[in-house]
Design a protein around this motif. Sequence first.
Motif, PDB file in Angstrom:
ATOM      1  N   ALA A 268       0.829  -1.202   0.000  1.00  0.00           N
ATOM      2  CA  ALA A 268       0.000   0.000   0.000  1.00  0.00           C
ATOM      3  C   ALA A 268       0.866   1.255   0.000  1.00  0.00           C
ATOM      4  CB  ALA A 268      -0.925  -0.010   1.215  1.00  0.00           C
ATOM      5  N   ALA A 269       1.962   1.216   0.723  1.00  0.00           N
ATOM      6  CA  ALA A 269       2.880   2.365   0.733  1.00  0.00           C
ATOM      7  C   ALA A 269       3.462   2.596  -0.660  1.00  0.00           C
ATOM      8  CB  ALA A 269       3.991   2.124   1.751  1.00  0.00           C
ATOM      9  N   LEU A 270       3.865   1.526  -1.328  1.00  0.00           N
ATOM     10  CA  LEU A 270       4.411   1.661  -2.677  1.00  0.00           C
ATOM     11  C   LEU A 270       3.362   2.208  -3.639  1.00  0.00           C
ATOM     12  CD1 LEU A 270       6.471  -1.653  -2.752  1.00  0.00           C
ATOM     13  CD2 LEU A 270       7.426   0.646  -2.944  1.00  0.00           C
ATOM     14  N   ALA A 271       2.124   1.778  -3.490  1.00  0.00           N
ATOM     15  CA  ALA A 271       1.058   2.293  -4.354  1.00  0.00           C
ATOM     16  C   ALA A 271       0.871   3.793  -4.158  1.00  0.00           C
ATOM     17  CB  ALA A 271      -0.244   1.542  -4.075  1.00  0.00           C
ATOM     18  N   ARG A 272       0.929   4.255  -2.926  1.00  0.00           N
ATOM     19  CA  ARG A 272       0.800   5.696  -2.679  1.00  0.00           C
ATOM     20  C   ARG A 272       1.964   6.464  -3.294  1.00  0.00           C
ATOM     21  NH1 ARG A 272      -0.878   3.558   2.472  1.00  0.00           N
ATOM     22  NH2 ARG A 272      -3.147   3.850   2.713  1.00  0.00           N
ATOM     23  N   LEU A 273       3.155   5.902  -3.206  1.00  0.00           N
ATOM     24  CA  LEU A 273       4.316   6.575  -3.792  1.00  0.00           C
ATOM     25  C   LEU A 273       4.217   6.646  -5.316  1.00  0.00           C
ATOM     26  CD1 LEU A 273       7.075   5.010  -1.531  1.00  0.00           C
ATOM     27  CD2 LEU A 273       6.584   7.464  -1.705  1.00  0.00           C
ATOM     28  N   ARG A 274       3.570   5.681  -5.934  1.00  0.00           N
ATOM     29  CA  ARG A 274       3.408   5.714  -7.390  1.00  0.00           C
ATOM     30  C   ARG A 274       2.393   6.763  -7.824  1.00  0.00           C
ATOM     31  NH1 ARG A 274       2.846   0.051  -6.510  1.00  0.00           N
ATOM     32  NH2 ARG A 274       4.852  -1.026  -6.724  1.00  0.00           N
ATOM     33  N   ASP A 275       1.437   7.063  -6.975  1.00  0.00           N
ATOM     34  CA  ASP A 275       0.370   8.012  -7.293  1.00  0.00           C
ATOM     35  C   ASP A 275       0.886   9.441  -7.103  1.00  0.00           C
ATOM     36  OD1 ASP A 275      -1.994   9.815  -6.277  1.00  0.00           O
ATOM     37  OD2 ASP A 275      -2.935   8.178  -7.390  1.00  0.00           O
ATOM     38  N   ASP A 276       0.856  10.251  -8.161  1.00  0.00           N
ATOM     39  CA  ASP A 276       1.450  11.591  -8.092  1.00  0.00           C
ATOM     40  C   ASP A 276       0.805  12.463  -7.023  1.00  0.00           C
ATOM     41  OD1 ASP A 276       3.226  10.962 -10.082  1.00  0.00           O
ATOM     42  OD2 ASP A 276       2.060  11.907 -11.691  1.00  0.00           O
ATOM     43  N   ALA A 277      -0.510  12.403  -6.917  1.00  0.00           N
ATOM     44  CA  ALA A 277      -1.190  13.250  -5.929  1.00  0.00           C
ATOM     45  C   ALA A 277      -0.842  12.811  -4.506  1.00  0.00           C
ATOM     46  CB  ALA A 277      -2.698  13.196  -6.159  1.00  0.00           C
ATOM     47  N   GLU A 278      -0.858  11.504  -4.279  1.00  0.00           N
ATOM     48  CA  GLU A 278      -0.496  11.002  -2.960  1.00  0.00           C
ATOM     49  C   GLU A 278       0.969  11.295  -2.634  1.00  0.00           C
ATOM     50  OE1 GLU A 278      -2.697   8.684  -0.517  1.00  0.00           O
ATOM     51  OE2 GLU A 278      -3.420  10.573  -1.374  1.00  0.00           O
ATOM     52  N   ALA A 279       1.831  11.149  -3.629  1.00  0.00           N
ATOM     53  CA  ALA A 279       3.246  11.441  -3.414  1.00  0.00           C
ATOM     54  C   ALA A 279       3.463  12.899  -3.043  1.00  0.00           C
ATOM     55  CB  ALA A 279       4.057  11.080  -4.656  1.00  0.00           C
ATOM     56  N   GLU A 280       2.693  13.793  -3.643  1.00  0.00           N
ATOM     57  CA  GLU A 280       2.814  15.212  -3.296  1.00  0.00           C
ATOM     58  C   GLU A 280       2.343  15.472  -1.862  1.00  0.00           C
ATOM     59  OE1 GLU A 280       3.309  19.254  -3.010  1.00  0.00           O
ATOM     60  OE2 GLU A 280       4.297  17.746  -4.250  1.00  0.00           O
ATOM     61  N   ARG A 281       1.298  14.786  -1.444  1.00  0.00           N
ATOM     62  CA  ARG A 281       0.853  14.892  -0.040  1.00  0.00           C
ATOM     63  C   ARG A 281       1.974  14.452   0.903  1.00  0.00           C
ATOM     64  NH1 ARG A 281      -3.762  11.383   1.622  1.00  0.00           N
ATOM     65  NH2 ARG A 281      -3.503  12.529   3.586  1.00  0.00           N
ATOM     66  N   ILE A 282       2.617  13.349   0.556  1.00  0.00           N
ATOM     67  CA  ILE A 282       3.710  12.835   1.384  1.00  0.00           C
ATOM     68  C   ILE A 282       4.844  13.854   1.446  1.00  0.00           C
ATOM     69  CG2 ILE A 282       5.493  11.047   1.542  1.00  0.00           C
ATOM     70  CD1 ILE A 282       3.423   9.122   0.222  1.00  0.00           C
ATOM     71  N   ARG A 283       5.215  14.392   0.283  1.00  0.00           N
ATOM     72  CA  ARG A 283       6.300  15.388   0.249  1.00  0.00           C
ATOM     73  C   ARG A 283       5.974  16.586   1.122  1.00  0.00           C
ATOM     74  NH1 ARG A 283       7.390  20.098  -0.729  1.00  0.00           N
ATOM     75  NH2 ARG A 283       5.229  20.497  -1.350  1.00  0.00           N
ATOM     76  N   HIS A 284       4.756  17.081   1.028  1.00  0.00           N
ATOM     77  CA  HIS A 284       4.364  18.264   1.799  1.00  0.00           C
ATOM     78  C   HIS A 284       4.520  18.019   3.297  1.00  0.00           C
ATOM     79  CE1 HIS A 284       2.115  21.909   2.846  1.00  0.00           C
ATOM     80  NE2 HIS A 284       1.511  21.160   3.767  1.00  0.00           N
ATOM     81  N   VAL A 285       4.040  16.881   3.754  1.00  0.00           N
ATOM     82  CA  VAL A 285       4.138  16.577   5.186  1.00  0.00           C
ATOM     83  C   VAL A 285       5.603  16.448   5.603  1.00  0.00           C
ATOM     84  CG1 VAL A 285       3.634  14.862   6.968  1.00  0.00           C
ATOM     85  CG2 VAL A 285       1.865  15.518   5.322  1.00  0.00           C
ATOM     86  N   MET A 286       6.392  15.741   4.802  1.00  0.00           N
ATOM     87  CA  MET A 286       7.792  15.500   5.172  1.00  0.00           C
ATOM     88  C   MET A 286       8.615  16.784   5.167  1.00  0.00           C
ATOM     89  SD  MET A 286       8.602  11.902   3.229  1.00  0.00           S
ATOM     90  CE  MET A 286      10.233  11.722   3.944  1.00  0.00           C
TER      91      MET A 286
END
Length: 535
Positions: free
Chosen positions: A314-332
């Motif tokens: 599930a984590a890898l799937a989120r990283l593949r998704d551009d919108a989800e990846a941007e959410r992750i980047r913003h938080v980090m």
Amino acid sequence: MELVIRGADVIDGTGQARYRADVAVDGGRIAAIVPEGSGARPTAHRVVDADGLALSPGFIDMHAHSDLALLRDPDHSAKAAQGVTLEVIGQDGLSYAPVDDRTLAQIRTAITGWNGDGSDIDFTWRTVGEFLDRLDHGFDGQGIAVNAAYLIPQGTVRMLALGWEDRDATPAEVERMKALVAEGLEQGAVGLSSGLTYTPGMYASDAELTELCRVVAAYDGYYCPHHRSYGAGALRAYEEMVALSREAGCALHLAHATMNFDLNKGRAPELLALLDTAIADGADITLDTYPYLPGCTTLAAMLPSWAAEGGPEAALARLRDDAEAERIRHVMEEEGADGCHGVPINWDTIEISGVNDPALTEYIGKTVAASARERAEAPWVTARRLLLDDRLGPTILQHVGHEENVQAIMQHPAHTGGSDGILNGAKPHPRAYGTFPQYLGRYVRELGVLTLEECVAHLTARPAARLRLPDRGRIREGYRADLVLFDPETVAAGSTFEAPRTLPTGIPHVLIDGRSVIEDGRRTDVLAGRTIRRG
């Protein structure tokens, strides 16, 4: 007698002054200690002339990540050559027992950065007892390189009970986890570990953890948390663990206890005051540290916890998704993810130390920021690609420590030594190969932060007491002959950040149960290690 170590400067683990003596070993135990000039010198089939070298109990690594290394490498000089005779594994709430087929596959992916993917290991076990039996069998029934004790990993237990969901456990699920913990303790585990910045263990509430710790207390074990923050909110996280363990009536051992990141520079005295107050009020608390500044973990551990809900796939799937990846980047990068201890990530402090895919080795030894500059791209683009291409496999060094905090904490009476040594990767943290000689060489001989007698006590008798070992950790007649002969004038860590797999100097002899695993500075083929089980 089988062996006499003649004319050693005995540092017995109590913290008392050294004394010159002959020490005789027979049947795996210390058979006689004859101080210089006090009587007839013992004789033996084999004599080692110590010539004034220091003789101490074997060192106990209270925080090790050798869970698969012990089954992969019969030599295991990374620890044996340091004088380590016992490692405590099952750390940070994530290890390989108890499991079922589903969780075994998940845990192998989740901590591939710590131990490799395990493709070279025959996972014949599922329970804690079966894993300990497998370690005892070792290599062709001959055992393993050093002794090992096991902590039940709370995150793995939670995987079994409710998967990777970020929610409170139901009463029935709590009861199942309690039963799994009790079963593991019955089978020989010495306590319970947590990784409260790692998923899924971090999803547990304090109430849930307290219930598990009540079970641990009933078996006279101890709770070993990697708590919820070593950065923003670090003191609150320590307070939480102290309160939780006291509510449960459970002994507490704080894993790799430190205060990291710029906002905690110079704040170790606040932590020590908190611990002193609790100890004075009757709390049973110990801790371990490694004598280095950078930390070491996986790159995936830096992600926000919600990004890993559902497990590695599930984590890898989120990283593949551009919108989800941007959410992750913003938080980090802008808010500070809980995986990075609530501190916005500084990619200049994140150095890639290992990858699983050989095609990615060009990143090793460089910070994420440096690799990004080489490619004229944003650091998150580099980090995201690494996580995807290596399937969450990269390990990292995180350069966020402070020398004054490290020195202050290692002087505390509750302190013990723990390497937190990840052996996987092309460029691991040098603490995996150098923690114990680093204490003796740099912090005793060079800096004088501890006396030699104090330091040996921190590395031997104190951890043995935490593990409730009645016959290890001191040089006394009748005790197990786990012994280290070293030269206080030359002992030093050979490992460096540039050459992390270099073995130490100044440790010519190491014995486990009276059998030589290091002789004249060289690893023998002896496999004297066994599991050390609760009770």
